[in-house]
Design a protein around this motif. Sequence first.
Motif, PDB file in Angstrom:
ATOM      1  N   THR A   1       0.833  -1.198   0.000  1.00 20.11           N
ATOM      2  CA  THR A   1       0.000   0.000   0.000  1.00 20.11           C
ATOM      3  C   THR A   1       0.864   1.243   0.000  1.00 20.11           C
ATOM      4  O   THR A   1       0.512   2.265  -0.567  1.00 20.11           O
ATOM      5  CB  THR A   1      -0.946   0.014   1.219  1.00 20.11           C
ATOM      6  OG1 THR A   1      -1.647  -1.236   1.270  1.00 20.11           O
ATOM      7  CG2 THR A   1      -1.943   1.142   1.130  1.00 20.11           C
ATOM      8  N   TYR A   2       2.019   1.163   0.638  1.00 21.76           N
ATOM      9  CA  TYR A   2       3.003   2.246   0.650  1.00 21.76           C
ATOM     10  C   TYR A   2       4.377   1.618   0.856  1.00 21.76           C
ATOM     11  O   TYR A   2       4.481   0.484   1.337  1.00 21.76           O
ATOM     12  CB  TYR A   2       2.692   3.273   1.755  1.00 21.76           C
ATOM     13  CG  TYR A   2       2.783   2.735   3.161  1.00 21.76           C
ATOM     14  CD1 TYR A   2       3.984   2.770   3.865  1.00 21.76           C
ATOM     15  CD2 TYR A   2       1.675   2.174   3.791  1.00 21.76           C
ATOM     16  CE1 TYR A   2       4.075   2.263   5.155  1.00 21.76           C
ATOM     17  CE2 TYR A   2       1.761   1.679   5.082  1.00 21.76           C
ATOM     18  CZ  TYR A   2       2.968   1.724   5.753  1.00 21.76           C
ATOM     19  OH  TYR A   2       3.061   1.224   7.027  1.00 21.76           O
ATOM     20  N   PRO A   3       5.441   2.291   0.489  1.00 21.73           N
ATOM     21  CA  PRO A   3       6.773   1.721   0.664  1.00 21.73           C
ATOM     22  C   PRO A   3       7.083   1.450   2.141  1.00 21.73           C
ATOM     23  O   PRO A   3       6.890   2.308   2.993  1.00 21.73           O
ATOM     24  CB  PRO A   3       7.707   2.816   0.127  1.00 21.73           C
ATOM     25  CG  PRO A   3       6.854   3.629  -0.772  1.00 21.73           C
ATOM     26  CD  PRO A   3       5.476   3.591  -0.179  1.00 21.73           C
ATOM     27  N   GLY A   4       7.516   0.232   2.415  1.00 17.40           N
ATOM     28  CA  GLY A   4       7.890  -0.141   3.776  1.00 17.40           C
ATOM     29  C   GLY A   4       6.757  -0.703   4.619  1.00 17.40           C
ATOM     30  O   GLY A   4       6.945  -0.991   5.803  1.00 17.40           O
ATOM     31  N   GLU A   5       5.600  -0.892   4.037  1.00 21.81           N
ATOM     32  CA  GLU A   5       4.445  -1.376   4.805  1.00 21.81           C
ATOM     33  C   GLU A   5       4.703  -2.736   5.445  1.00 21.81           C
ATOM     34  O   GLU A   5       4.369  -2.952   6.610  1.00 21.81           O
ATOM     35  CB  GLU A   5       3.203  -1.447   3.917  1.00 21.81           C
ATOM     36  CG  GLU A   5       1.984  -1.946   4.653  1.00 21.81           C
ATOM     37  CD  GLU A   5       0.762  -2.087   3.771  1.00 21.81           C
ATOM     38  OE1 GLU A   5      -0.343  -1.963   4.318  1.00 21.81           O
ATOM     39  OE2 GLU A   5       0.906  -2.319   2.558  1.00 21.81           O
ATOM     40  N   LYS A   6       5.290  -3.664   4.697  1.00 28.25           N
ATOM     41  CA  LYS A   6       5.540  -5.009   5.234  1.00 28.25           C
ATOM     42  C   LYS A   6       6.336  -4.950   6.526  1.00 28.25           C
ATOM     43  O   LYS A   6       6.023  -5.634   7.494  1.00 28.25           O
ATOM     44  CB  LYS A   6       6.310  -5.850   4.212  1.00 28.25           C
ATOM     45  CG  LYS A   6       5.503  -6.857   3.498  1.00 28.25           C
ATOM     46  CD  LYS A   6       6.410  -7.719   2.657  1.00 28.25           C
ATOM     47  CE  LYS A   6       5.644  -8.205   1.458  1.00 28.25           C
ATOM     48  NZ  LYS A   6       6.456  -8.923   0.512  1.00 28.25           N
ATOM     49  N   THR A   7       7.363  -4.144   6.540  1.00 30.36           N
ATOM     50  CA  THR A   7       8.204  -4.004   7.730  1.00 30.36           C
ATOM     51  C   THR A   7       7.412  -3.362   8.865  1.00 30.36           C
ATOM     52  O   THR A   7       7.471  -3.811  10.011  1.00 30.36           O
ATOM     53  CB  THR A   7       9.447  -3.153   7.409  1.00 30.36           C
ATOM     54  OG1 THR A   7      10.124  -3.756   6.310  1.00 30.36           O
ATOM     55  CG2 THR A   7      10.372  -3.056   8.593  1.00 30.36           C
ATOM     56  N   ASP A   8       6.661  -2.319   8.544  1.00 26.47           N
ATOM     57  CA  ASP A   8       5.906  -1.581   9.557  1.00 26.47           C
ATOM     58  C   ASP A   8       4.870  -2.442  10.271  1.00 26.47           C
ATOM     59  O   ASP A   8       4.621  -2.275  11.454  1.00 26.47           O
ATOM     60  CB  ASP A   8       5.190  -0.370   8.935  1.00 26.47           C
ATOM     61  CG  ASP A   8       6.152   0.720   8.499  1.00 26.47           C
ATOM     62  OD1 ASP A   8       7.351   0.641   8.835  1.00 26.47           O
ATOM     63  OD2 ASP A   8       5.693   1.658   7.813  1.00 26.47           O
ATOM     64  N   ILE A   9       4.240  -3.363   9.552  1.00 31.01           N
ATOM     65  CA  ILE A   9       3.129  -4.118  10.143  1.00 31.01           C
ATOM     66  C   ILE A   9       3.533  -5.493  10.678  1.00 31.01           C
ATOM     67  O   ILE A   9       2.705  -6.193  11.256  1.00 31.01           O
ATOM     68  CB  ILE A   9       1.970  -4.291   9.140  1.00 31.01           C
ATOM     69  CG1 ILE A   9       2.373  -5.166   7.956  1.00 31.01           C
ATOM     70  CG2 ILE A   9       1.419  -2.947   8.719  1.00 31.01           C
ATOM     71  CD1 ILE A   9       1.233  -5.541   7.041  1.00 31.01           C
ATOM     72  N   HIS A  10       4.774  -5.872  10.514  1.00 30.69           N
ATOM     73  CA  HIS A  10       5.205  -7.232  10.838  1.00 30.69           C
ATOM     74  C   HIS A  10       4.799  -7.668  12.239  1.00 30.69           C
ATOM     75  O   HIS A  10       4.166  -8.721  12.417  1.00 30.69           O
ATOM     76  CB  HIS A  10       6.715  -7.370  10.651  1.00 30.69           C
ATOM     77  CG  HIS A  10       7.203  -8.747  10.928  1.00 30.69           C
ATOM     78  ND1 HIS A  10       7.659  -9.139  12.167  1.00 30.69           N
ATOM     79  CD2 HIS A  10       7.266  -9.838  10.133  1.00 30.69           C
ATOM     80  CE1 HIS A  10       7.990 -10.413  12.125  1.00 30.69           C
ATOM     81  NE2 HIS A  10       7.778 -10.858  10.901  1.00 30.69           N
ATOM     82  N   ASP A  11       5.157  -6.907  13.260  1.00 31.94           N
ATOM     83  CA  ASP A  11       4.900  -7.324  14.642  1.00 31.94           C
ATOM     84  C   ASP A  11       3.406  -7.403  14.956  1.00 31.94           C
ATOM     85  O   ASP A  11       2.955  -8.360  15.587  1.00 31.94           O
ATOM     86  CB  ASP A  11       5.605  -6.381  15.626  1.00 31.94           C
ATOM     87  CG  ASP A  11       7.118  -6.511  15.549  1.00 31.94           C
ATOM     88  OD1 ASP A  11       7.612  -7.528  15.022  1.00 31.94           O
ATOM     89  OD2 ASP A  11       7.808  -5.581  16.006  1.00 31.94           O
ATOM     90  N   GLU A  12       2.649  -6.404  14.512  1.00 27.24           N
ATOM     91  CA  GLU A  12       1.194  -6.408  14.748  1.00 27.24           C
ATOM     92  C   GLU A  12       0.556  -7.632  14.104  1.00 27.24           C
ATOM     93  O   GLU A  12      -0.260  -8.319  14.715  1.00 27.24           O
ATOM     94  CB  GLU A  12       0.543  -5.158  14.147  1.00 27.24           C
ATOM     95  CG  GLU A  12       0.842  -3.870  14.852  1.00 27.24           C
ATOM     96  CD  GLU A  12       0.198  -2.690  14.139  1.00 27.24           C
ATOM     97  OE1 GLU A  12      -0.929  -2.835  13.619  1.00 27.24           O
ATOM     98  OE2 GLU A  12       0.829  -1.630  14.108  1.00 27.24           O
TER      99      GLU A  12
END
Length: 147
Positions: A95-106
């Motif tokens: 959806t935006y650059p870096g989303e995978k990293t941002d949402i990993h823990d959640e």
Amino acid sequence: MCMAVFKKCECGAQTVQFHLRDNLLQQDVISRLYCPSCPGGESFNQAAMINDNGWIIEYDMILAVDAISRNKLVSPEMVTPEYIFDLGYCTWLETYPGEKTDIHDEREAILKLRETNQQMYLKEIMAWNIKRLEELKTKGWRKAVFA
């Protein structure tokens, strides 16, 4: 078969993966990519660039117009940076650059429920997805706004 297309921003700090819908365009259609920290993105050319929350993609519009108008039978005037991005012909994989990293823990915390409580997992993952999409819309990410 989809190709993995990666592009490094002009300052070299970020690498982003792109999605090319139907492989209609080649990776060369991305002339330059500017992250919010890149110098030079301030000379915005509306005819060739799109700004998505400070990230700027510059397209090679000659390549894009030729490929899309020839293969999709649309008039060349219809092919704009917005058309290319919003219809998915050359857009972020996420959806935006870096989303995978941002949402990993959640996401991982919710996925653990899958093993113990399937109903709770389904409820939580759906609520989380809806909430995230609304937050991304509020922040103005193009793919979320047009989802």
